[in-house]
Design a protein around this motif. Structure first.
Motif: not given
Length: 500
Positions: A181-199
């Protein structure tokens, strides 16, 4: 030290439902020859613990007396590897001699009346004939007689080696994904749980939302409050609930991404992809996004340039005619007129090559200006006055500025100051701003026909108003004063001079 008081009765009859292997070992063991002595002489504390241990499915261990004699049930036997059944009734040290440096302090504490409990202790064991990393959750509890004397230690434990290995594998897999993901040219984020917490979020994602924002461990609604009223939380909720991905292109979004948290309007491509557990349940959402604001602006600018090329081609004959007329009018003889006309048509060709090739790298403002004046002004009777410092221009702003200057000059020849013999143009440029961080150029026409605001916005006017491509905060003002056109162009100095 008191070892064990004699019980008033023999060993209790035990259930045969659990721990058949260790129950049989206990029944057939020659206890009379062991440090514990005959079972009939065992104290009630030991008999009670033995009964509890052999009746439980939880792995359990008893270490008793000064000799630390070891008794355990079938669950614990599985942890002993190849050392079972020989370890049953033997010394605890002999059972775990390979990890005694770790076990001994805990055992010593237990015999001193100090209990120990750990959720995860790691050992490098050789219980199966080879080195093996193992993990256990356990508690060591001292066992006392009615007078407070420690008789032994009771342990309930669980081997968690497989669970720890799984967690480690998941962590390694997650780290590998993060590296990708760090090498991806686009923005990547991972969200967890029903509250969509940034991991997790990669650098490109931070670049899009604002580098200094603190988002990890926080829900989207809290970390990026500005997206709530724009409906993005509802989209996330829908993806999390239904398991259906969300895909959008050129999606408008308002983000507090400025240096001081100010709002900026952007266009993004966006994908919300549900992340599922092994059982199919949704555990979070993978966010993939790309800021396409500049890309779309560049595409619009390319379209504008393409339209402008057609517009300029239509003016070619008029331009050549104007050059020829001006040259012949001021020439001393036919030979010099022919030479001057050839030179000026060469300048016109070079100007169009610059436009068609998209710029030839960084240049200076004076180079672009002189390219324009060589085409539109007469050195023998100059009517365009110039004043400004020698400033570098990046290739993309260079192309835009060249087009704007040629468009302004073309309009001046056709309708403005250069369409009459008395008209003049004052062209100045400078570095300005309270921090000397902006480029500014002014074009002022005088002495030409009266000027009025055009009724229609043609392609040339749109090209001028588009400003300097590749710069930040480019601004163009056009004032159609009766005495003549006034045009002011400004942009951030760093991006104006940056090579793209």
């Amino acid at each position: 030290m008191r070892f064990c008081a004699s019980a008033g009765r023999g060993t209790q009859e035990l259930s045969l439902e659990a721990n058949p292997d260790c129950r049989r070992l206990s029944a057939n063991f020659d206890w009379a020859t062991s440090p514990l002595g005959s079972q009939k002489s065992w104290c009630v504390e030991l008999q009670t613990l033995l009964s509890v241990m052999l009746g439980s499915l939880q792995p359990m261990l008893i270490v008793w007396g000064p000799s630390q004699t070891t008794l355990y049930n079938d669950g614990y036997a599985a942890m002993c590897g190849n050392r079972h059944p020989a370890a049953f009734g033997g010394s605890f040290h002999d059972l775990w001699h390979d990890i005694w440096d770790q076990v001994d302090p805990i055992m010593t504490d237990a015999y001193n009346g100090i209990g120990t409990a750990m959720d995860d202790i790691e050992f490098l064991m050789h219980r199966k004939g080879y080195p093996e990393e193992t993990h256990f959750a356990f508690s060591y509890t001292p066992v006392r007689d009615p007078w407070g004397t420690v008789l032994g230690m009771f342990c309930a434990c669980t081997e968690i080696t497989a669970e720890v290995a799984l967690r480690h594998a998941e962590r390694r897999e997650k780290e590998r994904f993060k590296q990708v993901f760090e090498l991806s040219q686009g923005g990547i984020a991972m969200l967890t749980g029903p509250d969509h917490v940034f991991e997790f979020a990669n650098d490109e994602y931070y670049s899009m939302i604002g580098v200094d924002r603190d988002i990890i461990g926080r829900p989207v609604a809290e970390a990026m409050a500005e997206v709530v009223r724009q409906g993005f939380i509802g989209l996330l909720d829908s993806v999390y609930t239904t398991g259906e991905p969300y895909i959008a292109r050129n999606l408008p979004i308002e983000l507090n991404r400025g240096a001081d948290g100010e709002k900026q309007n952007r266009l993004i491509d966006l994908v919300y992809q549900p992340m599922r557990q092994d059982d199919g349940s949704i555990s979070g959402i993978l966010v993939q996004t790309r800021d396409v604001t500049e890309m779309n602006a560049e595409e619009e600018h390319r379209q504008l340039l393409s339209h402008e090329l057609g517009h300029r081609l239509k003016n070619q004959l008029a331009m050549v005619q104007s050059i020829a007329s001006q040259t012949l009018r001021n020439a001393e003889d036919l030979t010099s007129a022919r030479k001057k006309l050839s030179e000026r048509i060469g300048v016109l060709s070079a100007a169009h090559d610059t436009i068609l090739e998209g710029g030839r790298g960084a240049s200076t403002v004076i180079q672009l200006v002189e390219q324009m004046t060589a085409l539109y002004d007469d050195p023998g009777n100059p009517r365009i006055s110039l004043c400004g410092p020698r400033l570098k221009v990046g290739s993309r702003p260079s192309l835009s500025l060249s087009l704007i200057l040629h468009e302004l000059a073309t309009n001046a020849v056709k309708y403005g100051a250069l369409s009459t013999t008395e008209g003049e143009i004052i062209l100045n440029w400078r570095v300005t701003g309270p921090k000397s961080d902006r480029f500014e150029m002014s074009w002022v026409e005088t002495g030409g026909p009266s000027v009025a605001v055009p009724q229609n916005t043609g392609s040339g006017l749109r090209l001028i108003s588009a400003g300097l491509n590749g710069t930040a905060d480019s601004k163009v003002t056009l004032d159609f004063e009766e005495s003549g056109l006034r045009c002011t162009i400004s942009a951030d100095l760093d991006t104006f001079q940056q090579e793209h």
